[in-house]
Design an enzyme around this catalytic site. Structure first.
Site, PDB file in Angstrom:
ATOM      1  N   ARG A 119       0.806  -1.152   0.026  1.00 25.92           N
ATOM      2  CA  ARG A 119       0.167   0.061  -0.145  1.00 25.92           C
ATOM      3  C   ARG A 119       1.021   1.234  -0.135  1.00 25.92           C
ATOM      4  O   ARG A 119       1.929   1.303   0.370  1.00 25.92           O
ATOM      5  CB  ARG A 119      -0.873   0.220   1.192  1.00 25.92           C
ATOM      6  CG  ARG A 119      -2.019  -1.079   1.013  1.00 25.92           C
ATOM      7  CD  ARG A 119      -3.039  -0.924   2.075  1.00 25.92           C
ATOM      8  NE  ARG A 119      -3.548   0.279   2.522  1.00 25.92           N
ATOM      9  CZ  ARG A 119      -3.451   0.766   3.902  1.00 25.92           C
ATOM     10  NH1 ARG A 119      -3.045   0.157   4.854  1.00 25.92           N
ATOM     11  NH2 ARG A 119      -3.966   2.075   3.898  1.00 25.92           N
ATOM     12  N   LYS A 184       3.122  -7.156  12.359  1.00 21.82           N
ATOM     13  CA  LYS A 184       2.278  -7.516  10.987  1.00 21.82           C
ATOM     14  C   LYS A 184       2.513  -8.842  10.748  1.00 21.82           C
ATOM     15  O   LYS A 184       3.439  -9.355  10.106  1.00 21.82           O
ATOM     16  CB  LYS A 184       2.668  -6.389  10.083  1.00 21.82           C
ATOM     17  CG  LYS A 184       1.794  -6.486   8.745  1.00 21.82           C
ATOM     18  CD  LYS A 184       1.941  -4.935   8.092  1.00 21.82           C
ATOM     19  CE  LYS A 184       1.246  -5.297   6.629  1.00 21.82           C
ATOM     20  NZ  LYS A 184       1.171  -3.989   5.951  1.00 21.82           N
ATOM     21  N   ARG A 319      -1.881   4.860  14.185  1.00 24.63           N
ATOM     22  CA  ARG A 319      -0.812   4.139  15.129  1.00 24.63           C
ATOM     23  C   ARG A 319      -1.334   4.102  16.275  1.00 24.63           C
ATOM     24  O   ARG A 319      -2.085   5.011  16.857  1.00 24.63           O
ATOM     25  CB  ARG A 319       0.110   5.344  15.171  1.00 24.63           C
ATOM     26  CG  ARG A 319       0.955   5.862  13.944  1.00 24.63           C
ATOM     27  CD  ARG A 319       1.863   4.974  13.469  1.00 24.63           C
ATOM     28  NE  ARG A 319       2.005   4.787  12.091  1.00 24.63           N
ATOM     29  CZ  ARG A 319       3.029   5.475  11.287  1.00 24.63           C
ATOM     30  NH1 ARG A 319       3.804   6.317  12.000  1.00 24.63           N
ATOM     31  NH2 ARG A 319       3.111   5.450  10.130  1.00 24.63           N
TER      32      ARG A 319
HETATM   33  C1  BTN Z   1       0.389  -3.903   2.422  1.00 27.34           C
HETATM   34  O1  BTN Z   1       1.018  -2.775   2.182  1.00 27.34           O
HETATM   35  O2  BTN Z   1       0.243  -4.235   3.364  1.00 27.34           O
HETATM   36  C2  BTN Z   1      -0.099  -4.435   1.512  1.00 27.34           C
HETATM   37  C3  BTN Z   1       0.582  -5.902   0.796  1.00 27.34           C
HETATM   38  C4  BTN Z   1      -0.011  -6.604  -0.455  1.00 27.34           C
HETATM   39  C5  BTN Z   1       0.871  -7.567  -1.009  1.00 27.34           C
HETATM   40  C6  BTN Z   1       0.280  -8.523  -1.817  1.00 27.34           C
HETATM   41  S1  BTN Z   1       1.259  -9.962  -2.284  1.00 27.34           S
HETATM   42  C7  BTN Z   1       0.268 -10.493  -3.467  1.00 27.34           C
HETATM   43  C8  BTN Z   1      -0.352  -9.157  -4.204  1.00 27.34           C
HETATM   44  N1  BTN Z   1       0.859  -8.768  -5.349  1.00 27.34           N
HETATM   45  C9  BTN Z   1       1.417  -7.747  -5.144  1.00 27.34           C
HETATM   46  O3  BTN Z   1       2.071  -7.132  -5.718  1.00 27.34           O
HETATM   47  N2  BTN Z   1       1.081  -6.927  -3.646  1.00 27.34           N
HETATM   48  C10 BTN Z   1      -0.134  -7.769  -3.168  1.00 27.34           C
END
Ligand code: BTN
Length: 322
Positions: A119, A184, A319
């Site tokens: 994100r 996380k 947070r």
């Molecule tokens: C975050 O930032 O918390 C979200 C992470 C999301 C990761 C997943 S892995 C599968 C899919 N492909 C990606 O490139 N991102 C999501």
């Protein structure tokens, strides 16, 4: 050559010789050596012993389309799964496939991503065989504004799946991080394409830390935890099937009734429900308050000094004040 065919022939409990690998794959010994070097660059730890060959430091729990399908039960009809060894990003690839007409329910899962997206434009690092990384395309006959609670609904499906597999202590952190006390566990990246009044194609990208080496934990700039730490006993294939089953339920419910019917259950899993937090605003300022819940649109409701305020995901970051 790709290192994956070589890796898939290695075991943790027994050595496989370079000659055996070369013969099985019909390539030279030199190609096998290069593939093993590339495998090490992907983070796989391989022991090599003179005269015996190679073995994995730890077994890899490979994703297999047919095994996932065998665990889907009646939800099998909703999905079409493809597992890739290596891909740039399952989200990016599925967005392209959606443009080319891929059907609702298409799933791309990958053992390794070279450009995993997180994100807010962040990079997402996954570990080969240790992180479950996949994206699901779901098509909605709803407008973009109707999908504002979708990312929370997807988080709820993930927590339901983890609970049903006996993982204890997994919670949600608004808007859609999967967390536990130690850090996380995973994240969700939702990317939408479509018209304001619909239809909309949603690519739901999910990354979950199933197990992780100490080196990778140390390389991530925030506390991380794994499902193994929380007692997960299932394989990644079983986990993926269970997640997809719960997603089918939640997404079908969401298509009919939006987020409202799921709201109370979502709040019951929120790590910060009823607790003091601060919201980090795009300009760097912080707003303090106590979490009183979420709205039907998935906004976070905080009781602040000047009354109840609502925050929409995107630019703000929650947070814990504790
Ligand atoms: C975050 O930032 O918390 C979200 C992470 C999301 C990761 C997943 S892995 C599968 C899919 N492909 C990606 O490139 N991102 C999501």
């Amino acid at each position: 050559m790709s290192p994956f065919p070589v890796l898939r022939r290695l075991h943790a409990d027994d050595f496989t010789s370079g000659e055996q690998l070369a013969e099985a794959l019909n390539v030279s010994r030199a190609s096998i050596s290069l593939a093993l070097r590339d495998a090490a660059e992907l983070g796989v730890s391989i022991e090599s012993r003179h005269g015996k060959g190679y073995r994995l430091h730890r077994p890899v729990d490979w994703l297999e389309e047919s095994v996932v399908a065998s665990h889907l039960g009646t939800a099998l009809r909703f999905f079409d799964l493809r597992c890739f060894d290596e891909i740039d990003s399952t989200n990016a690839a599925l967005i392209k496939a959606a443009h080319d007409g891929a059907p609702s329910g298409m799933v791309y899962a990958a053992e390794y991503q070279t450009a995993g997206r997180g994100r807010r434009g962040r990079q997402w690092r996954g570990e080969l065989g240790g992180t479950l990384m996949y994206s699901l395309l779901w098509r909605f006959n709803l407008g973009l504004a109707d999908l504002s609670g979708l990312s929370l609904a997807v988080g709820l499906a993930v927590v339901r799946a983890l609970q049903s597999l006996g993982v204890s202590g997994a919670q949600l952190k608004w808007p859609n991080d999967i967390v536990c006390d130690a850090g996380k566990l995973g994240g969700i990246l939702i990317e939408l394409a479509g018209e304001a009044h619909g239809p909309v194609a949603a690519v739901l990208g999910i990354g979950l830390n199933v197990r992780m080496s100490d080196d990778n934990r140390a390389a991530i700039d925030q506390p991380v935890a794994t499902l193994d730490d929380l007692g997960l006993k299932s394989t990644r294939n079983q986990l993926l099937a269970c997640l997809l089953r719960e997603l089918a339920d939640v997404l079908n419910a969401f298509s009919h009734g939006g987020f409202s019917p799921l709201l109370k259950e979502w709040e019951s899993h929120h790590r910060w429900h009823g607790q003091p937090v601060s919201m980090l605003m795009p300009d760097g300022s912080k707003i303090q308050g106590t979490v009183v819940g979420v709205s039907d649109e998935g906004a976070l409701k905080l009781a602040c000094e000047d009354g109840i305020r609502q925050f929409h995901s995107g630019e703000v970051s929650l947070r814990g004040a504790a």
